[in-house]
Design an enzyme around this catalytic site. Structure first.
Site, PDB file in Angstrom:
ATOM      1  CE  LYS A  48       3.978 -11.148   2.063  1.00 33.13           C
ATOM      2  NZ  LYS A  48       3.498  -9.847   1.562  1.00 33.13           N
TER       3      LYS A  48
ATOM      4  CB  SER B 163       6.178  -7.097   2.422  1.00 36.40           C
ATOM      5  OG  SER B 163       4.836  -7.468   2.094  1.00 36.40           O
TER       6      SER B 163
ATOM      7  CB  SER C  40       3.535  -6.550  -0.721  1.00 31.88           C
ATOM      8  OG  SER C  40       4.065  -5.667   0.205  1.00 31.88           O
TER       9      SER C  40
HETATM   10  N1  GLN Z   1       5.585  -0.944   1.420  1.00 28.33           N
HETATM   11  C1  GLN Z   1       4.256  -0.866   1.876  1.00 28.33           C
HETATM   12  C2  GLN Z   1       4.221  -0.909   3.382  1.00 28.33           C
HETATM   13  O1  GLN Z   1       5.238  -0.979   3.966  1.00 28.33           O
HETATM   14  C3  GLN Z   1       3.417  -1.962   1.294  1.00 28.33           C
HETATM   15  C4  GLN Z   1       3.684  -3.294   1.882  1.00 28.33           C
HETATM   16  C5  GLN Z   1       2.627  -4.320   1.551  1.00 28.33           C
HETATM   17  O2  GLN Z   1       1.936  -4.227   0.528  1.00 28.33           O
HETATM   18  N2  GLN Z   1       2.520  -5.321   2.408  1.00 28.33           N
HETATM   19  O3  GLN Z   1       3.211  -0.846   3.988  1.00 28.33           O
END
Ligand code: GLN
Length: 466
Positions: free
Chosen positions: A70, A147, A172
């Protein structure tokens, strides 16, 4: 799946061919936007080194395995932006500990995967300025989740041996795993080193893996987990051989169905699929009961967003156009310069989170928001700890919906967007390990959550899903 391939490479087969195929494939599916950068030169070098090391008699547990990282995780000499325009041009001088461990184990880094900017999103559409959202591998009119969107997408789409390294702050890893129909394991907070991770929210971030096969997740987790002197939050708790729990069976496993996770707001279709998995586990001898976690159900989303945004807003302060990535000609006062660079290079969601996070921890509001959220976080942890006194794993759907089409996501308000995380933020706030298992390789995930440092129970439960 990867074990067969790794064995062949370990016994002398050249992995360069598979690596070359990976890049051909990545080119062919370029329009799915899974990568921020591909690393063919680096991969070639690493593949050669793998052959040399094997010839010299070394045993490499991930020999020749193509791995994607990532974009928020540092790879030495490779542009690392966390999906943000503000970090364009930033090439770290070091590898994240996770990356170094993978390389030491013989893995080959093939590219960095696309994501919501700094991890700010659950659909992969909050991309930084100039980046494009990843498309769902099963239907390109739909999102991949986020994400770790590119990571979920490529993990499903590639036909080759591959494991994706993702990162989760509030869901995510499991979210894109569910939407793309693959396995995703988010470990206990502190199980895997965060050294070299571009932080979203330090008290929440975890690095984990996504794979087509649960055994593949296990092989990689065994390599990347464990104490790291570069990250003082990592645990010295021994790392079990996760793979050995896959075929253990679920007889006697105490599985608790989370009552609130099957309520209103979760698609009927998803509830039915998850129920069929639970019935199947019961048939194999798992004991099933229902538990209620009302504090998590009611407060996890607001508490998560207050804490995550507060931490994010301080973490982003270092991106001021002077240290990393983007610069501009020096003009005006520091404040003017700083604002101009950030106005231009941060996307809309990053700006929203900086404003909300700064507000929540400002003098005068801190007690009412940030500190109160921290207290409720403790209550959430206590609530989970209580249910683990009499259960091994909790079970729920991973996401309340199937991957939406891009048009529908655009119509959601920020609040509706945040509510989509209702099932995943609880374990993330409590630092608990959780695993998403795809149901029939479709885009519905069933999520198992275990107590701290009990990842092996997740592999056991997931192994029983057939
Ligand atoms: N959707 C959540 C956020 O926007 C989690 C995203 C994540 O785990 N990076 O914070």
């Amino acid at each position: 799946m990867i074990q067969e391939y790794i064995k062949r490479v370990q016994s002398g087969e050249d992995c360069s061919e598979v690596i070359a195929k990976f890049f051909d494939e990545a080119k062919r599916i370029e329009n799915y936007n899974y990568f921020t950068v591909l690393t063919p030169e680096l991969a070639k070098e690493q593949a050669l080194l793998v052959s040399k090391r094997i010839k010299a008699g070394e045993f490499l547990p991930l020999a020749g395995l193509p791995v994607t990282i990532k974009d928020c995780i540092c790879v030495k000499g490779v542009e690392t932006t966390a999906g943000s325009d503000i970090l364009r041009g930033y090439k770290p001088l070091f590898n994240a500990s996770v990356v170094q461990r993978l390389i030491n184990a013989g893995a080959v880094i093939v590219g960095k995967t696309s994501q919501d900017e700094f991890g700010f999103g659950g659909f992969g559409i909050n991309t930084g300025v100039g980046f494009s959202p990843a498309k769902n591998p099963l239907d390109p009119s739909r999102v991949c989740g986020g994400s770790s969107s590119g990571c979920g997408g490529i993990t499903r789409k590639t036909s080759l041996a591959h494991v994706g390294i993702g990162e989760s702050t509030g869901g995510s890893i499991v979210n894109p795993a569910a939407f793309c129909g693959v396995f995703g394991l988010c470990p206990t907070y502190g199980r895997v080193s965060r050294y070299g991770l571009i932080d979203y929210a330090n008290s929440l971030d975890k690095i984990g893996s996504l794979a087509k096969d649960l055994g593949d997740c296990a092989s990689v987790m065994s390599v990347i987990s464990g104490f790291d002197e570069m990250d003082e939050t990592t645990s010295t708790c021994p790392v079990p051989d996760y793979g050995s729990f896959l075929a253990k069976g679920v007889k006697g496993l105490r599985v608790a169905r989370i009552k609130e996770a099957f309520g209103e707001g979760v698609d009927e279709h998803i509830k039915n699929k998850v129920h069929s998995v639970i019935t199947n586990l019961e048939k194999q001898g798992a004991s099933i009961r229902e538990v209620s976690i009302p504090v998590v159900a009611e407060y996890a989303v607001p508490v998560y967003y207050l804490i995550a945004m507060s931490e994010a807003s301080t973490n982003l302060a270092k991106f001021c156009g002077m240290r990393y990535g983007q610069h501009a000609p020096l003009k005006g006062s520091f404040d003017e310069y700083f604002s101009a660079v950030r106005t231009r290079h941060f996307g809309a969601e990053a700006k929203r989170r900086i404003l909300l996070g700064t507000f929540a921890r400002m003098a005068g509001y801190r007690d009412a928001y940030y500190l109160k959220a921290l207290k409720i976080r403790t209550l959430i942890i206590e609530e989970y700890k209580k249910v683990f006194c009499s259960s091994d794993v909790l079970v729920s759907p991973t996401m309340p919906v199937i991957p939406p089409v891009f048009e529908d996501v655009k119509r959601l308000t920020p609040l509706q967007n945040y509510m989509m995380d209702i099932l995943t933020v609880g374990p993330n706030l409590a630092g608990l390990p959780h695993l998403s298992v795809p149901v029939n390789k479709e885009w519905v995930g069933v999520m198992f959550t275990a107590d701290h440092y009990k990842e092996e129970l997740l592999f056991q439960a997931g192994g029983g899903c057939g």
